[in-house]
Structure formats: structure tokens, C-alpha cells
Design a protein around this motif. Sequence first.
Motif, short mmCIF file in Angstrom:
data_model
loop_
_atom_site.label_atom_id
_atom_site.label_comp_id
_atom_site.label_asym_id
_atom_site.label_seq_id
_atom_site.Cartn_x
_atom_site.Cartn_y
_atom_site.Cartn_z
N ALA A 122 0.82 -1.21 0.00
CA ALA A 122 0.00 0.00 0.00
C ALA A 122 0.86 1.26 0.00
O ALA A 122 0.50 2.27 -0.63
CB ALA A 122 -0.93 0.00 1.21
N SER A 123 2.01 1.22 0.69
CA SER A 123 2.87 2.41 0.70
C SER A 123 3.41 2.71 -0.70
O SER A 123 3.46 3.87 -1.13
CB SER A 123 4.02 2.21 1.69
N GLY A 124 3.83 1.68 -1.44
CA GLY A 124 4.31 1.90 -2.79
C GLY A 124 3.21 2.33 -3.74
O GLY A 124 3.40 3.25 -4.57
N VAL A 125 2.03 1.69 -3.65
CA VAL A 125 0.92 2.05 -4.53
C VAL A 125 0.45 3.48 -4.24
O VAL A 125 0.08 4.23 -5.17
CB VAL A 125 -0.23 1.04 -4.35
N ALA A 126 0.49 3.89 -2.97
CA ALA A 126 0.08 5.25 -2.63
C ALA A 126 1.02 6.28 -3.26
O ALA A 126 0.58 7.32 -3.76
CB ALA A 126 0.06 5.42 -1.11
N VAL A 127 2.32 5.99 -3.27
CA VAL A 127 3.28 6.91 -3.89
C VAL A 127 2.99 7.02 -5.39
O VAL A 127 2.97 8.12 -5.96
CB VAL A 127 4.71 6.43 -3.64
N ALA A 128 2.77 5.88 -6.06
CA ALA A 128 2.50 5.91 -7.50
C ALA A 128 1.20 6.64 -7.80
O ALA A 128 1.13 7.45 -8.75
CB ALA A 128 2.45 4.48 -8.04
N ALA A 129 0.16 6.40 -7.00
CA ALA A 129 -1.13 7.05 -7.25
C ALA A 129 -1.06 8.55 -7.01
O ALA A 129 -1.59 9.35 -7.80
CB ALA A 129 -2.20 6.41 -6.36
N LEU A 130 -0.40 8.97 -5.93
CA LEU A 130 -0.35 10.41 -5.62
C LEU A 130 0.50 11.17 -6.63
O LEU A 130 0.16 12.30 -7.02
CB LEU A 130 0.20 10.59 -4.21
N LEU A 131 1.61 10.58 -7.08
CA LEU A 131 2.41 11.27 -8.09
C LEU A 131 1.71 11.29 -9.45
O LEU A 131 1.87 12.25 -10.22
CB LEU A 131 3.79 10.63 -8.20
N SER A 132 0.94 10.26 -9.76
CA SER A 132 0.16 10.29 -11.00
C SER A 132 -0.91 11.39 -10.93
O SER A 132 -1.15 12.10 -11.92
CB SER A 132 -0.49 8.93 -11.23
N LEU A 133 -1.53 11.53 -9.76
CA LEU A 133 -2.52 12.59 -9.59
C LEU A 133 -1.86 13.97 -9.68
O LEU A 133 -2.41 14.90 -10.28
CB LEU A 133 -3.24 12.42 -8.25
N ALA A 134 -0.67 14.09 -9.08
CA ALA A 134 0.02 15.38 -9.13
C ALA A 134 0.46 15.74 -10.55
O ALA A 134 0.48 16.92 -10.92
CB ALA A 134 1.23 15.35 -8.20
N SER A 135 0.84 14.73 -11.34
CA SER A 135 1.26 15.02 -12.71
C SER A 135 0.11 15.52 -13.56
O SER A 135 0.34 16.20 -14.57
CB SER A 135 1.85 13.75 -13.34
N VAL A 136 -1.12 15.20 -13.17
CA VAL A 136 -2.28 15.69 -13.92
C VAL A 136 -2.70 17.07 -13.44
O VAL A 136 -3.00 17.97 -14.23
CB VAL A 136 -3.45 14.69 -13.79
N ARG A 137 -2.70 17.27 -12.12
CA ARG A 137 -3.19 18.54 -11.57
C ARG A 137 -2.15 19.65 -11.60
O ARG A 137 -2.50 20.81 -11.78
CB ARG A 137 -3.66 18.31 -10.13
#
Length: 387
Positions: free
Chosen positions: A332-347
Amino acid sequence: MGAPPPGRSRAWGRAGADGTPPAPTSVPTPARRQSRGRLHPGAWWLWSLSLGTAATRTTNPLLLALLIATAGYVVATHRTTAPWSRSYSAFAKLALAVLLVRLAFAVVLGSPIPGTHTLVTLPEVPLPHWAQGIRLGGRVTAESLVFALYDGLRLATLLICIGAANALANPARLLKSLPGALYEMGVAVVVALTFAPNLIADVQRLRAARRLRGRPDSGIRGLLQVGLPVLEGALERSVSLAAAMDARGYGRTAEVPAPVRRTTTALTLGGLLGVCAGTYGLLTAEGGTYGLPVLFAGVVAALAGLRLGGRRSPRTRYRPDPWDMRAWLVTASGVAVAALLSLASVRDSSTLHPGVVPLTAPTLPLWPAAAVLLALLPAFVVPREPS
């Protein structure tokens, strides 16, 4: 009361009042306690691949350096002295070589990025008309070098994340956790992963032995005299591995009906195509709407195909690694990093992809940097494995 029977545990209760023999109490053996304390190797791979996915979503050198430092800290605190754990330094050297090659290509072959800050002008080699768009030498600008640095650093970070998985996950235990349909392919991969570390260990051991005997261990003569014992040891390990695989029934298959085989093939191939199409959709701006549903459908179909394909290769697992709460936390810690950075790259794409034309200094975005620090969770929740 007499001694306990051979093969029984020493923890025996007291005899009852009616003279009945005491019931043995179960005492976990050291090997069983050790297997309970280990983390599932699949969790390390999912954590590392998630960090690699996060690295592909940004070209900010500060965030990429933070990802490298995070992965390196976890590896430094949790890798053992096993041969596969030494592969992290090899991946780090490979990442540095990739970065240098990317910069060299930008200098020699040029870059499509325009720039106004000329650093040096190299002699340009004239090329024929059919080589339009390619040049050798010419003007080298600061903008093209910075762009090549960002691009090469992203690939280097991805390689370091893969190296972290190789250094932390035991390949033999990972093979044991693979589904039956992938077992034969997993054996080939594990043998390939363990061959190079064992070969390096044999060369180092033989060279040290020759130095102790006062014999040369370098040069062509030394390498030739070391190569024969190394080859002999590799052949002996191959014979021993073949005998062990044959004794464990490797390669024996069960009879599966033809409809089940066809369904397995269709689900597996369709699932892999769906995973490829969904991944492509997530990586492109045009496929953002269909990428995630297609990827999810492909993963479900591929897992169903692997489940059916496992019937062809029946096998048992001795003390399988449990997928416990710590494995869920690490993943979950690794998936959270990938998901949050993907969201940041869009916003907020400007901070995760700093511009090079004109040249601007990269800034460290606060909440994406805090998201990267979530990857440090395995350093605190996973106990260090014994060497």
C-alpha cells in the motif's frame, strides 16, 4: 515418566490423574518462526514497481533524487548478505552508465530541444540528404543538456527501483509463490538471476585462493587458470539442480480437457492484451478515459487464465510465505506513492515537469515530496531478516 519418543517435541505436559499419557504441546521450530517473520517477496516487488511507476510520472530531479534516496535507505536497512542482495550496486552502476550515455548522445547527436545558451560548438560532420533530422556534432546548448539530464535521470531512477526489488526479494521464495501456470517460466528466470551472483562469488573465491598460494590471479594467464574451475563448478551445480528438479517432479503435467485449455489460452492472451492496451491508455493523454477500465479487465482476465492454467502443473508448497498485514502495508505504501504522483502530474504538471525552454530552476513540490516519503514505511514495519 520416560523420555519423549524420537521426532517429538520436548514440550510435553504432565500425566493426568487417571494415568493417561500427556498430550504434546506444539512448539514452533526456529525455521517456522523465521518463516513467519519474513516478508512475502511479492510485496517487495510490488513496492519497487510502484516506485518505478512513480518515477515515470515526473522529470523533476529533486523528486527523482528523493525516490532514489528512499529506495536506497530501505535497501541499506533490510538487505542481507545473500548473493542476490549484491545486485543493487550493479543496478546503481548501470543507472549511472545510462545517465552518462544519454548525456553523450545529446552532445554528439544533438537534441530536438531548441536553445539559446550555447556551451560549446563541436565540429559538425556533413550527412547525406536521406539523413534529415540527424546530425553529428554542432552546437551544444544548455537547454538540450538539461533536457537529456532529466530524461536520463528518470530512466536511472527506474533501474534503481528494479535493483531494490532484486536486492530485497529472495528469488527462490518468489518462485515458490508463483502460480502453477508460471512455474516453469519462473524456474528459468530464477536460475538466470542466481547464476551471475554465484559465478561472481566463485571467481572471487578462486582468485583469493590463488593469491594465498602465491599464484597470479590477474591477466590473461590468471583468468584462464581460474576459468576452468569456475566452469567445472557451474557444471556440477547444473547437474545437481537437474537432479533436484527431477526428484521434485519438475516438468510433469496433468491431463486437462481441451475446452479448459482453450479457455485458459483465450483468457491469458486476452488479459495480456488488455493490460498492454490499458497501460498505454494510462501513459497517454488521449487514453485517460478508457485506460483504467481496460487495464482492470485485462488483469482480471489474466488472473483467471493463470488460475485455470495452474491445473496443468499440480504442485505443493512447503511452508508457503503468508501474505500478512505487513505485506499489505508495504504494498500500500508503494501504490500510494504511484497514485499520488500520478494525480500530481495531472493537476500540477509544471512542478513535476520543470521547463527547459526557457531554463528554470526546479522546485520541490511539498505534497508530492511528502507522498514519496510514504515509501519509507517498510523501513519501520518490516523487521530485518537474518543474514
